[in-house]
Scaffold this motif. Structure first.
Motif, PDB file in Angstrom:
ATOM      1  N   ARG A 195       0.822  -1.213   0.000  1.00 55.74           N
ATOM      2  CA  ARG A 195       0.000   0.000   0.000  1.00 55.74           C
ATOM      3  C   ARG A 195       0.860   1.269   0.000  1.00 55.74           C
ATOM      4  NH1 ARG A 195      -3.497   1.184   3.963  1.00 55.74           N
ATOM      5  NH2 ARG A 195      -2.162   0.244   5.528  1.00 55.74           N
ATOM      6  N   HIS A 196       2.152   1.070   0.155  1.00 57.76           N
ATOM      7  CA  HIS A 196       3.093   2.198   0.179  1.00 57.76           C
ATOM      8  C   HIS A 196       4.310   1.821  -0.661  1.00 57.76           C
ATOM      9  CE1 HIS A 196       0.636   2.517   3.796  1.00 57.76           C
ATOM     10  NE2 HIS A 196       0.722   3.811   3.596  1.00 57.76           N
ATOM     11  N   ILE A 197       4.093   1.844  -1.956  1.00 55.41           N
ATOM     12  CA  ILE A 197       5.164   1.418  -2.859  1.00 55.41           C
ATOM     13  C   ILE A 197       5.986   2.633  -3.266  1.00 55.41           C
ATOM     14  CG2 ILE A 197       5.682   0.367  -5.095  1.00 55.41           C
ATOM     15  CD1 ILE A 197       3.014  -1.204  -4.744  1.00 55.41           C
ATOM     16  N   ASP A 236       3.630   5.585  -4.607  1.00 62.50           N
ATOM     17  CA  ASP A 236       2.307   5.298  -5.136  1.00 62.50           C
ATOM     18  C   ASP A 236       1.336   5.304  -3.949  1.00 62.50           C
ATOM     19  OD1 ASP A 236       0.242   4.564  -6.695  1.00 62.50           O
ATOM     20  OD2 ASP A 236       0.909   2.500  -7.051  1.00 62.50           O
ATOM     21  N   HIS A 237       0.698   6.429  -3.716  1.00 59.15           N
ATOM     22  CA  HIS A 237      -0.121   6.581  -2.515  1.00 59.15           C
ATOM     23  C   HIS A 237      -1.070   7.758  -2.699  1.00 59.15           C
ATOM     24  CE1 HIS A 237      -1.091   7.356   1.735  1.00 59.15           C
ATOM     25  NE2 HIS A 237      -0.704   6.119   1.959  1.00 59.15           N
ATOM     26  N   SER A 238      -2.214   7.715  -2.012  1.00 53.48           N
ATOM     27  CA  SER A 238      -3.155   8.832  -2.111  1.00 53.48           C
ATOM     28  C   SER A 238      -2.542  10.087  -1.497  1.00 53.48           C
ATOM     29  CB  SER A 238      -4.454   8.488  -1.368  1.00 53.48           C
ATOM     30  OG  SER A 238      -4.201   8.384   0.019  1.00 53.48           O
ATOM     31  N   GLU A 278      -6.826  13.693   4.370  1.00 54.43           N
ATOM     32  CA  GLU A 278      -6.887  12.741   5.484  1.00 54.43           C
ATOM     33  C   GLU A 278      -5.740  11.736   5.485  1.00 54.43           C
ATOM     34  OE1 GLU A 278      -9.637  13.357   3.512  1.00 54.43           O
ATOM     35  OE2 GLU A 278     -10.359  14.789   5.020  1.00 54.43           O
ATOM     36  N   HIS A 279      -5.265  11.387   4.295  1.00 51.03           N
ATOM     37  CA  HIS A 279      -4.299  10.288   4.190  1.00 51.03           C
ATOM     38  C   HIS A 279      -3.283  10.619   3.092  1.00 51.03           C
ATOM     39  CE1 HIS A 279      -3.849   5.591   3.928  1.00 51.03           C
ATOM     40  NE2 HIS A 279      -2.734   6.194   4.270  1.00 51.03           N
ATOM     41  N   TYR A 280      -2.088  10.958   3.505  1.00 48.22           N
ATOM     42  CA  TYR A 280      -1.091  11.397   2.514  1.00 48.22           C
ATOM     43  C   TYR A 280       0.333  11.166   3.002  1.00 48.22           C
ATOM     44  CZ  TYR A 280      -0.523  15.606   5.393  1.00 48.22           C
ATOM     45  OH  TYR A 280      -0.268  16.459   6.422  1.00 48.22           O
ATOM     46  N   TYR A 287       7.122   9.118   4.915  1.00 42.95           N
ATOM     47  CA  TYR A 287       6.206   9.034   6.045  1.00 42.95           C
ATOM     48  C   TYR A 287       4.762   9.227   5.620  1.00 42.95           C
ATOM     49  CZ  TYR A 287       4.098   9.890  10.591  1.00 42.95           C
ATOM     50  OH  TYR A 287       3.303   9.819  11.704  1.00 42.95           O
ATOM     51  N   CYS A 288       3.924   8.258   5.953  1.00 45.90           N
ATOM     52  CA  CYS A 288       2.484   8.350   5.701  1.00 45.90           C
ATOM     53  C   CYS A 288       1.826   8.796   7.006  1.00 45.90           C
ATOM     54  CB  CYS A 288       1.954   6.977   5.274  1.00 45.90           C
ATOM     55  SG  CYS A 288       0.154   6.877   5.398  1.00 45.90           S
ATOM     56  N   ASN A 289       0.997   9.816   6.948  1.00 43.86           N
ATOM     57  CA  ASN A 289       0.413  10.355   8.191  1.00 43.86           C
ATOM     58  C   ASN A 289      -0.413   9.318   8.947  1.00 43.86           C
ATOM     59  OD1 ASN A 289      -1.750  10.507   6.275  1.00 43.86           O
ATOM     60  ND2 ASN A 289      -2.798  11.951   7.620  1.00 43.86           N
ATOM     61  N   ARG A 290      -0.917   8.316   8.252  1.00 44.89           N
ATOM     62  CA  ARG A 290      -1.725   7.307   8.944  1.00 44.89           C
ATOM     63  C   ARG A 290      -0.955   6.023   9.242  1.00 44.89           C
ATOM     64  NH1 ARG A 290      -7.976   7.657   7.270  1.00 44.89           N
ATOM     65  NH2 ARG A 290      -8.263   9.719   8.164  1.00 44.89           N
ATOM     66  N   ASP A 291      -0.076   5.641   8.324  1.00 43.61           N
ATOM     67  CA  ASP A 291       0.567   4.328   8.442  1.00 43.61           C
ATOM     68  C   ASP A 291       2.013   4.371   8.925  1.00 43.61           C
ATOM     69  OD1 ASP A 291      -1.675   2.669   7.357  1.00 43.61           O
ATOM     70  OD2 ASP A 291      -1.375   4.030   5.681  1.00 43.61           O
ATOM     71  N   GLY A 292       2.561   5.576   9.100  1.00 40.95           N
ATOM     72  CA  GLY A 292       3.885   5.684   9.704  1.00 40.95           C
ATOM     73  C   GLY A 292       5.048   5.755   8.730  1.00 40.95           C
TER      74      GLY A 292
HETATM   75 FE   LIG Z   1      -0.826   5.205   4.011  1.00 43.25          FE
END
Ligand SMILES: [Fe+2]
Length: 228
Positions: A120-122, A137-139, A143-145, A183-188
């Motif tokens: 989900r975080h390529i 490759d991520h939104s 809310e999620h970035y 760094y993804c704000n939701r997934d770390g």
């Molecule tokens: Fe994420």
């Protein structure tokens, strides 16, 4: 935060410093029994002993009282030991060359532990002339970035702040880059090896000395073999 130095903290510090109760007692000019009592919650060290205790363990009185001690040896020697801290309230990003006690919005921040990039975080890395072009490759919604991308070499750290209105991408000068973080704000926090992230043959890294050195460094720093 502890109200006062606790027996647990004294015991931890003593063991970390490979000291016996008797050795600590001698340094502080108290009896072994005193140290044993502190460590088993049957008494507290007198306030006049706080400074000598902090001195013995080479920490500050604030650290001693809070129980949050910071141990950094040779911090400036290796940027690869970098830590990232992100405030969960405001998103503030703090980079430190080693462990630190950092607060933001009244929260003690913890150093982020990075995970290998997942499905989900390529992260994609391309060589473009003398730069790495990194794209995740991520939104990129409010809310999620992906909020930052960074690269670490042995003597340098570049951090690119991203905003959800923009793209999840960054450019870094190739020279010396050993690790790429994002760094993804939701997934770390995630990290990638730039050498493995691109076509080895094309990059000319295959089996050469630099490649082997990189493998060795990665092994030392991150434990175990590189993925793939
Ligand atoms: Fe994420």
């Amino acid at each position: 935060m502890n109200q006062y130095v606790t027996g647990t903290v004294i015991k931890e510090l003593r063991e970390k410093n490979r000291m016996t109760q008797a050795q600590l007692a001698e340094k502080l000019g108290v009896s072994d029994k005193c140290v044993s009592k502190w460590e088993t919650f049957r008494g507290y060290p007198d306030i006049t002993l706080l400074e000598p205790i902090a001195d013995v363990f080479r920490i500050s009185i604030t650290e001693l009282l809070s129980g949050n001690t910071v141990h950094n040896e040779n911090v400036s020697a290796n940027m690869m030991k970098s830590e990232f801290y992100v405030c969960p309230v405001c998103g503030n990003v703090i980079h430190s060359m080693g462990e630190a006690a950092i607060h933001c919005h009244g929260i003690q921040l913890v150093p982020l532990e990075s995970e290998p990039a997942d499905e989900r975080h390529i992260g994609m890395i391309e060589r473009v002339e003398d730069e790495y072009y990194v794209r995740i490759d991520h939104s990129m919604t409010k809310e999620h970035y992906i909020s930052f991308v960074a690269e670490a070499s042995s003597d340098e750290m570049q951090l690119v702040k991203l905003y959800h209105e923009g793209n999840a991408e960054a450019h870094f000068k190739i020279r010396g880059v050993r690790r790429i973080f994002f760094y993804c704000n939701r997934d770390g926090l995630f990290s990638m090896d730039p050498v493995k992230g691109i076509d080895d043959r094309e990059s000319g890294y295959e089996n050469n000395r630099e490649r082997m050195e990189l493998e060795k460094t990665a092994d030392m720093l991150f434990g175990g073999k590189l993925p793939g």
